[in-house]
Each structure stands twice: as C-alpha cells, then as structure tokens.
Write a protein that holds these residues in place. Structure first.
Motif, mmCIF file in Angstrom:
data_model
loop_
_atom_site.group_PDB
_atom_site.id
_atom_site.type_symbol
_atom_site.label_atom_id
_atom_site.label_comp_id
_atom_site.label_asym_id
_atom_site.label_seq_id
_atom_site.Cartn_x
_atom_site.Cartn_y
_atom_site.Cartn_z
ATOM 1 N N GLU A 1 1.157 -1.088 -0.073
ATOM 2 C CA GLU A 1 -0.313 -0.355 0.082
ATOM 3 C C GLU A 1 0.931 1.658 -0.193
ATOM 4 O OE1 GLU A 1 -2.698 0.280 3.194
ATOM 5 O OE2 GLU A 1 -1.237 0.091 4.596
ATOM 6 N N ASN A 2 1.797 1.322 0.356
ATOM 7 C CA ASN A 2 2.840 2.298 0.495
ATOM 8 C C ASN A 2 4.305 2.641 -0.263
ATOM 9 O OD1 ASN A 2 1.319 3.358 3.105
ATOM 10 N ND2 ASN A 2 2.209 2.457 4.333
ATOM 11 N N GLN A 3 3.762 2.003 -1.138
ATOM 12 C CA GLN A 3 5.268 1.318 -2.479
ATOM 13 C C GLN A 3 4.746 2.624 -3.110
ATOM 14 O OE1 GLN A 3 5.232 -2.317 -4.878
ATOM 15 N NE2 GLN A 3 6.346 -3.406 -3.026
ATOM 16 N N ARG A 4 6.176 2.684 -3.974
ATOM 17 C CA ARG A 4 5.899 3.574 -5.141
ATOM 18 C C ARG A 4 6.741 2.174 -6.534
ATOM 19 N NH1 ARG A 4 10.934 7.582 -6.558
ATOM 20 N NH2 ARG A 4 9.984 7.747 -8.579
ATOM 21 N N ILE A 5 6.178 2.414 -7.880
ATOM 22 C CA ILE A 5 5.841 1.623 -8.678
ATOM 23 C C ILE A 5 6.901 2.329 -9.123
ATOM 24 C CG2 ILE A 5 4.780 0.953 -10.626
ATOM 25 C CD1 ILE A 5 2.446 0.763 -10.214
ATOM 26 N N ILE A 6 8.198 0.745 -9.254
ATOM 27 C CA ILE A 6 9.472 1.313 -10.143
ATOM 28 C C ILE A 6 9.585 0.106 -11.125
ATOM 29 C CG2 ILE A 6 12.196 0.640 -9.762
ATOM 30 C CD1 ILE A 6 10.766 2.815 -7.185
ATOM 31 N N ALA A 7 8.938 0.931 -12.542
ATOM 32 C CA ALA A 7 9.052 0.733 -13.388
ATOM 33 C C ALA A 7 10.001 0.727 -14.680
ATOM 34 C CB ALA A 7 7.376 0.874 -13.976
ATOM 35 N N SER A 8 10.213 0.587 -16.127
ATOM 36 C CA SER A 8 10.517 1.473 -16.666
ATOM 37 C C SER A 8 10.043 1.021 -18.247
ATOM 38 C CB SER A 8 12.070 0.339 -17.125
ATOM 39 O OG SER A 8 12.921 0.688 -18.220
ATOM 40 N N SER A 9 10.515 1.312 -19.388
ATOM 41 C CA SER A 9 9.778 0.757 -20.627
ATOM 42 C C SER A 9 10.634 0.100 -21.188
ATOM 43 C CB SER A 9 9.825 2.283 -21.343
ATOM 44 O OG SER A 9 10.779 2.238 -22.700
ATOM 45 N N ALA A 10 10.089 -0.953 -22.360
ATOM 46 C CA ALA A 10 11.159 -2.075 -22.599
ATOM 47 C C ALA A 10 12.022 -1.623 -23.364
ATOM 48 C CB ALA A 10 10.021 -3.230 -23.340
ATOM 49 N N GLN A 11 12.443 -0.239 -23.950
ATOM 50 C CA GLN A 11 13.560 -0.289 -25.287
ATOM 51 C C GLN A 11 14.900 0.929 -24.041
ATOM 52 O OE1 GLN A 11 13.230 -0.623 -27.980
ATOM 53 N NE2 GLN A 11 11.635 -1.598 -27.511
ATOM 54 N N ALA A 12 14.213 0.710 -22.746
ATOM 55 C CA ALA A 12 15.442 1.038 -22.006
ATOM 56 C C ALA A 12 16.652 -0.178 -21.632
ATOM 57 C CB ALA A 12 14.972 1.158 -20.566
ATOM 58 N N THR A 13 17.271 -0.274 -21.572
ATOM 59 C CA THR A 13 18.626 -0.947 -21.731
ATOM 60 C C THR A 13 18.662 -1.634 -20.354
ATOM 61 O OG1 THR A 13 20.673 0.321 -20.962
ATOM 62 C CG2 THR A 13 20.124 0.406 -23.488
ATOM 63 N N VAL A 14 19.522 -2.194 -20.973
ATOM 64 C CA VAL A 14 19.386 -3.203 -19.358
ATOM 65 C C VAL A 14 21.140 -2.507 -18.897
ATOM 66 C CG1 VAL A 14 21.266 -5.311 -18.274
ATOM 67 C CG2 VAL A 14 19.278 -5.593 -20.566
ATOM 68 N N SER A 15 21.174 -1.918 -19.017
ATOM 69 C CA SER A 15 22.486 -0.377 -17.714
ATOM 70 C C SER A 15 21.474 0.676 -17.340
ATOM 71 C CB SER A 15 23.179 0.038 -18.730
ATOM 72 O OG SER A 15 24.143 0.949 -17.588
ATOM 73 N N GLU A 16 20.382 1.166 -17.983
ATOM 74 C CA GLU A 16 19.253 1.688 -17.382
ATOM 75 C C GLU A 16 18.781 1.216 -16.283
ATOM 76 O OE1 GLU A 16 18.927 4.582 -21.099
ATOM 77 O OE2 GLU A 16 17.729 3.207 -21.468
ATOM 78 N N ALA A 17 18.073 -0.099 -16.165
ATOM 79 C CA ALA A 17 17.328 -0.712 -15.573
ATOM 80 C C ALA A 17 17.778 -1.309 -14.591
ATOM 81 C CB ALA A 17 16.360 -1.741 -16.181
ATOM 82 N N ALA A 18 19.173 -1.591 -14.596
ATOM 83 C CA ALA A 18 20.162 -1.511 -13.773
ATOM 84 C C ALA A 18 20.444 -0.706 -12.491
ATOM 85 C CB ALA A 18 21.411 -2.291 -14.277
ATOM 86 N N GLN A 19 20.665 0.662 -13.146
ATOM 87 C CA GLN A 19 20.929 1.964 -12.429
ATOM 88 C C GLN A 19 19.271 2.187 -12.031
ATOM 89 O OE1 GLN A 19 22.160 4.687 -15.571
ATOM 90 N NE2 GLN A 19 24.139 3.267 -15.890
ATOM 91 N N LEU A 20 18.716 2.135 -12.951
ATOM 92 C CA LEU A 20 17.076 2.233 -11.151
ATOM 93 C C LEU A 20 17.068 1.919 -10.755
ATOM 94 C CD1 LEU A 20 14.606 4.391 -11.732
ATOM 95 C CD2 LEU A 20 13.883 1.850 -13.208
ATOM 96 N N MET A 21 17.467 0.070 -10.814
ATOM 97 C CA MET A 21 17.502 -0.665 -9.444
ATOM 98 C C MET A 21 17.981 -0.203 -8.721
ATOM 99 S SD MET A 21 16.885 -4.269 -11.919
ATOM 100 C CE MET A 21 16.797 -5.418 -10.574
ATOM 101 N N VAL B 1 22.156 -11.582 -19.771
ATOM 102 C CA VAL B 1 22.629 -10.667 -20.045
ATOM 103 C C VAL B 1 23.717 -11.099 -19.762
ATOM 104 C CG1 VAL B 1 23.368 -8.089 -19.955
ATOM 105 C CG2 VAL B 1 21.107 -9.070 -19.692
ATOM 106 N N ILE B 2 24.568 -10.914 -18.429
ATOM 107 C CA ILE B 2 25.757 -11.243 -18.265
ATOM 108 C C ILE B 2 26.464 -12.944 -18.496
ATOM 109 C CG2 ILE B 2 27.604 -11.597 -16.036
ATOM 110 C CD1 ILE B 2 26.082 -9.296 -14.742
ATOM 111 N N ALA B 3 25.149 -13.829 -18.444
ATOM 112 C CA ALA B 3 25.799 -15.266 -18.477
ATOM 113 C C ALA B 3 26.339 -15.568 -20.122
ATOM 114 C CB ALA B 3 25.169 -15.998 -18.404
ATOM 115 N N GLU B 4 25.163 -14.871 -20.546
ATOM 116 C CA GLU B 4 25.066 -14.985 -22.106
ATOM 117 C C GLU B 4 25.569 -14.247 -23.053
ATOM 118 O OE1 GLU B 4 23.135 -16.800 -23.826
ATOM 119 O OE2 GLU B 4 22.341 -17.571 -21.920
ATOM 120 N N GLN C 1 24.965 -1.825 -21.440
ATOM 121 C CA GLN C 1 24.519 -0.487 -22.933
ATOM 122 C C GLN C 1 24.339 -0.696 -23.826
ATOM 123 O OE1 GLN C 1 26.013 2.070 -21.445
ATOM 124 N NE2 GLN C 1 27.062 0.675 -19.305
ATOM 125 N N ALA C 2 24.233 -2.491 -24.979
ATOM 126 C CA ALA C 2 23.198 -2.288 -25.533
ATOM 127 C C ALA C 2 21.892 -3.320 -25.809
ATOM 128 C CB ALA C 2 24.011 -2.364 -27.067
#
Length: 144
Positions: A11-31, A60-63, A68-69
């Motif tokens: 109930e007090n949580q803020r949604i943390i979200a991204s778009s499918a077009q964001a890079t993994v790097s951007e998502a990791a920084q957000l997380m 990502v890493i294991a593959e 960044q891309a």
C-alpha cells in the motif's frame, strides 16, 4: 502474516518501472537507485514484463550480452504471473514457490499497483522474530 491481503503489503509502495526500450544498464541503475531486485516493464501504463536481478545475471551477463546495448524487450520476462491486491499473501508465496521466482507484480484491472517480493515476507517475519526474542529475553530477566 500470510493471511494479510497483498494490497496491504504494497500500500505505501512506489512503482519502480521502465519501458521495454530502456537498456539493461539503465534498468540496473534504476534498480540500484531504488534498492529493488526487480522492476516492472510498462508500455502505455500496462504491464508487459518484469526485469529482475536473475534476468540480468542469466540472460545478460552469462550470455555475454552488452548491458549498454541490450534492450529490456530482449531479456525481460514477458507476461509475468500477477496477483490481485485482494488475494492473500500466502497465495503470492505459493506462486513464488511453484514458479521458482521471488517477485510478483500486483495488478488490478490491468493497472499495475506494486510488486510483492520474498523480501517483503522475510522483513515482516524477521520483525516478528526479533520481537519474540525481545519478549523471551524480558521474561528471562524477570524469572532470573
């Protein structure tokens, strides 16, 4: 605790979200910024996927992909299982156990509300455990 509705947990949580077009790097920084292990992937306000620490590690890493891309659309879990806010926490735990995952998006009428995680459960259980230990210590001091 498992008898509480999921909606109460988030109930007090803020949604943390991204778009499918964001890079993994951007998502990791957000997380990292929000100290979360998963984020919702939204398009036009609707949940289309989830990206987790495990996705980053295994897909990502294991593959050997370039964080960044690589776009989330390439490595996210599409159409993840979700739970409604009125469902009990034990239902979410059952989903996690059966599915082998640690995060379940909470969605109501296709509207993302938050994310319940194994950590949410452990945090409240740990607080209850610590309280129980304090009570026992206090009783021990009284009984001498």
């Amino acid at each position: 605790m498992p008898h509480r509705p999921v909606g109460k947990i988030i109930e007090n949580q803020r949604i943390i979200a991204s778009s499918a077009q964001a890079t993994v790097s951007e998502a990791a920084q957000l997380m990292k910024k929000h100290h979360v292990g998963a984020l919702m992937v939204l398009e036009d306000g609707r949940l289309v996927g989830i990206f987790t620490e495990r996705d980053a590690l295994f897909r990502v890493i294991a593959e050997g992909r370039d964080a960044q891309a690589t776009r989330l659309a390439e490595v996210m879990t599409r159409a993840p299982q979700t739970i409604a806010p009125h469902k009990l926490l034990r239902s979410a735990l059952h989903m996690m156990y059966e599915g082998g995952f640690r995060h379940v998006p909470v969605v109501d009428n296709e509207k993302p509300l938050g994310m319940v995680s194994a950590r949410d459960v452990l945090s409240s259980e740990l607080a209850e455990f610590e309280s129980d230990l304090a009570r026992r210590k206090h009783i021990g001091e009284i009984l001498g």
